[in-house]
Design an enzyme around this catalytic site. Structure first.
Site, short mmCIF file in Angstrom:
data_model
loop_
_atom_site.label_atom_id
_atom_site.label_comp_id
_atom_site.label_asym_id
_atom_site.label_seq_id
_atom_site.Cartn_x
_atom_site.Cartn_y
_atom_site.Cartn_z
N ARG A 1 -4.58 -16.53 10.19
CA ARG A 1 -3.62 -17.42 9.67
C ARG A 1 -2.29 -16.99 9.64
O ARG A 1 -1.93 -15.88 10.10
CB ARG A 1 -4.05 -17.71 7.99
CG ARG A 1 -3.76 -16.38 7.22
CD ARG A 1 -3.85 -16.49 5.64
NE ARG A 1 -3.52 -15.39 4.77
CZ ARG A 1 -4.12 -14.42 4.79
NH1 ARG A 1 -5.67 -14.33 5.21
NH2 ARG A 1 -4.03 -13.43 4.16
N GLU B 1 -5.38 -5.98 10.30
CA GLU B 1 -4.99 -4.95 8.94
C GLU B 1 -5.61 -3.80 9.27
O GLU B 1 -6.87 -3.70 9.56
CB GLU B 1 -5.81 -5.68 7.83
CG GLU B 1 -5.06 -6.88 7.06
CD GLU B 1 -5.42 -7.16 6.00
OE1 GLU B 1 -5.02 -8.15 5.22
OE2 GLU B 1 -6.26 -6.47 5.11
N LYS C 1 0.40 -8.50 -2.74
CA LYS C 1 1.44 -7.96 -2.09
C LYS C 1 2.54 -8.30 -3.09
O LYS C 1 2.84 -9.39 -3.35
CB LYS C 1 1.63 -8.19 -0.71
CG LYS C 1 0.56 -7.54 0.28
CD LYS C 1 0.66 -8.29 1.50
CE LYS C 1 -0.90 -7.99 2.23
NZ LYS C 1 -1.00 -8.62 3.41
N HIS D 1 -1.30 0.38 3.85
CA HIS D 1 -1.80 -0.96 4.26
C HIS D 1 -0.75 -1.29 5.39
O HIS D 1 0.44 -1.69 5.00
CB HIS D 1 -1.72 -1.84 3.34
CG HIS D 1 -2.13 -3.41 3.94
ND1 HIS D 1 -3.26 -4.15 3.41
CD2 HIS D 1 -1.52 -4.00 4.88
CE1 HIS D 1 -3.14 -5.28 3.94
NE2 HIS D 1 -2.15 -5.26 5.12
N GLU E 1 -18.31 2.05 3.32
CA GLU E 1 -17.26 2.66 4.36
C GLU E 1 -17.07 3.72 3.41
O GLU E 1 -16.91 3.90 2.13
CB GLU E 1 -16.04 1.70 4.27
CG GLU E 1 -15.96 0.61 5.32
CD GLU E 1 -14.99 -0.19 5.28
OE1 GLU E 1 -13.79 -0.09 4.37
OE2 GLU E 1 -14.61 -0.68 6.22
C1 MV4 Z 1 -10.33 0.29 1.30
C2 MV4 Z 1 -9.66 1.28 0.28
C3 MV4 Z 1 -9.98 2.81 0.69
N1 MV4 Z 1 -11.02 3.10 1.53
N2 MV4 Z 1 -11.40 0.74 2.26
C4 MV4 Z 1 -8.56 -3.42 -1.02
C5 MV4 Z 1 -8.28 -5.07 -0.11
C6 MV4 Z 1 -9.15 -4.87 0.99
N3 MV4 Z 1 -8.46 -5.80 1.98
C7 MV4 Z 1 -9.29 -3.64 1.24
N4 MV4 Z 1 -9.00 -2.54 0.22
C8 MV4 Z 1 -9.09 -1.23 0.33
N5 MV4 Z 1 -10.16 -0.96 1.25
C9 MV4 Z 1 -11.74 1.86 2.36
N6 MV4 Z 1 -12.71 2.10 3.37
C10 MV4 Z 1 -8.67 0.92 -0.21
C11 MV4 Z 1 -8.40 -0.35 -0.52
C12 MV4 Z 1 -7.35 -0.86 -1.31
C13 MV4 Z 1 -6.22 -1.24 -1.08
C14 MV4 Z 1 -5.98 -1.83 0.46
C15 MV4 Z 1 -4.74 -2.42 0.98
C16 MV4 Z 1 -3.85 -2.63 -0.26
C17 MV4 Z 1 -4.14 -2.23 -1.52
C18 MV4 Z 1 -5.10 -1.83 -1.97
C19 MV4 Z 1 -5.32 -1.32 -3.27
C20 MV4 Z 1 -6.58 -0.68 -3.80
C21 MV4 Z 1 -7.47 -0.51 -2.58
#
Ligand code: MV4
Length: 447
Positions: free
Chosen positions: A291, A275, A237, A208, A200
């Site tokens: 869930r 999400e 979280k 988020h 990605e």
């Molecule tokens: C990402 C991102 C940046 N760019 N995807 C981390 C958990 C997973 N559910 C998805 N995550 C991320 N995906 C792209 N394309 C940054 C994160 C991420 C993050 C996302 C949500 C909440 C906290 C986070 C902490 C670090 C990185």
């Protein structure tokens, strides 16, 4: 309606499910490990069955033991809570094969969303905006280079069987790509038993934001607004709020409408969360959770809808009985996750709770299975309480939360109450000016 529900979980969520059942006139069966014999939900449930020794693999994940407990007690449904067996499609199948209702979506939808590539592909087809990236798995270095060139650096390599942030690798340039790919692949293989990865575009400063949905068996789907969950540490979280401090009513209605349309087409049943990473005013789908989530109470406080009750109702075949226009968002809610951990080092702090005084008063809710004398076992997640405040405005909500944190006494163990007290004093948090990296960056700077 069900007569008896087996609760296949522990801690605060097991108690939360017991309370919803009790309010609906449904009897409950608690299942527990030997470490949880003295748990609050075990005492309150109508019946209790010990299903194994402390390790979750031998108790809360022990499918034959849980199914046997349901058969022996004559339970007609199983609520899996969150974590443990809640997103195991195979478990949902086995429950159904035994003539028991799984309180959750179909096994097919759990399976679809568990495969992050398939989930993203489905989201895209259903009209949900997704993070730009590969259309499927990445087979080799050459394909990775081609996709990365197309979407632009930096890129992020993720595990198809992953989720929750484990096994992700950033590549800032073409030079870093091959190594990031091979590291991500081997970590994915070791952690998830599948080395399938996808690519990605890496979003550097996202928030988020997740949208709560509910669907019934008759094609009715509603959204219950969003939760802002950007305050995280190591992909856990820490604090969640609803509404997000950055969304306008128009943006909420737009993304909510897109998600409802998609989930209606999918015939989604039960509670689910879509999400997104939100950056520069746009939503980018990353995953869907099939869930009930830890942070569901903030949505309950702003909508007045009991999500666990709704899960049980729709699983029993009842219609939602309301439409989107009946749902109104009132005020602001914030949840603090209180863990049995040191507030500074985050070292786990299991042990006996020697004194316990939960807060109360207007706009305060505590979801916890703690009591004075309870021993927090060392075997499980360190979440011991959720403190949720509601107010007419975000400011009022934060003042109530501050009051409640000040009142809350949990003696004998370390907790993260003090971390939350300092978060509420922070100017960035007061303004709502934070992204997913804020907490770790801020803590690193203060050490
Ligand atoms: C990402 C991102 C940046 N760019 N995807 C981390 C958990 C997973 N559910 C998805 N995550 C991320 N995906 C792209 N394309 C940054 C994160 C991420 C993050 C996302 C949500 C909440 C906290 C986070 C902490 C670090 C990185």
């Amino acid at each position: 309606m069900f007569e008896k529900v087996l609760i296949a979980n522990r801690g605060e969520i097991a108690l939360r499910i017991h309370r919803a059942c009790h309010d609906m006139g449904i009897r409950t069966v608690a299942v527990h490990s030997t470490a949880d014999a003295d748990a609050m939900h075990v005492r309150l449930a109508d019946e209790a069955v010990c299903i194994g020794p402390p390790p979750a693999s031998e108790s809360y994940l022990n499918i034959p033991a849980i199914i046997s407990a349901a058969e022996i007690t004559g339970a007609d449904a199983i609520h899996p809570g969150y974590g443990f067996l809640s997103e195991r499609a195979r478990f949902a199948d086995i429950v159904a094969e035994h003539g028991i209702t799984f309180i959750g979506p179909t096994a097919e939808h759990i399976r679809l969303m568990g495969d992050k590539i398939a989930a993203k592909d489905a989201a895209k087809r259903l009209g949900i905006p997704v993070v730009p990236g590969s259309d499927g798995p990445i087979s080799n270095d050459e394909e990775a280079r081609r996709v990365a060139k197309e979407i632009g650096f930096p890129v992020l390599i993720k595990a198809a069987a992953g989720g929750g942030g484990r096994g992700m690798k950033v590549a800032n340039s073409a030079e870093q790509l091959a190594e990031a790919l091979s590291t991500a692949r081997s970590e994915a293989g070791a952690s998830f038993g599948s080395d399938v990865v996808y690519i990605e575009r890496y979003l550097a400063t996202p928030r988020h934001i997740e949208v709560q949905v509910l669907g019934d068996m008759y094609g009715n789907v509603v959204h219950l607004g969003e939760r802002e969950c950007s305050l995280q540490r190591r992909h856990q979280k820490v604090l969640e709020e609803s509404p997000s401090p950055v969304l306008t009513a128009k943006e909420r209605e737009e993304i909510g409408g897109v998600v409802v349309k998609a989930m209606t087409t999918l015939k989604y049943l039960g509670a689910g969360t879509v999400e997104f990473l939100y950056e520069n005013g746009s939503f980018n789908f990353i995953e869907m959770n099939t869930r009930i989530q830890v942070e569901h109470p903030v949505t309950e406080l702003v909508t007045g809808i009991d999500l666990v009750r709704e899960q049980i109702r729709v699983a029993a075949g009842e219609p939602l009985g309301y439409t989107q226009k009946d749902i109104a968002f009132k005020g602001h809610a914030i949840e603090c996750r209180i863990n049995a951990e040191n507030s500074v080092t985050f070292a786990p702090s299991p042990g006996r709770v020697t004194s316990y005084h939960p807060p109360g008063g207007p706009g305060v809710r505590v979801d916890s299975a703690l009591y004075s004398g309870y021993v927090v076992p060392p075997y499980y997640d360190s979440l011991i309480a959720k403190l949720i405040a509601h107010g007419a405005t975000r400011e009022e909500c934060m003042r109530r939360l501050d009051r409640a944190l000040e009142e809350y006494v949990i003696g004998g163990i370390d907790t993260t109450i003090d971390l939350h007290r300092s978060l509420l004093k922070d100017p960035d948090i007061k303004k709502g000016a934070y992204d997913v990296h804020w907490l770790e960056r801020t803590m690193a700077a203060r050490r």
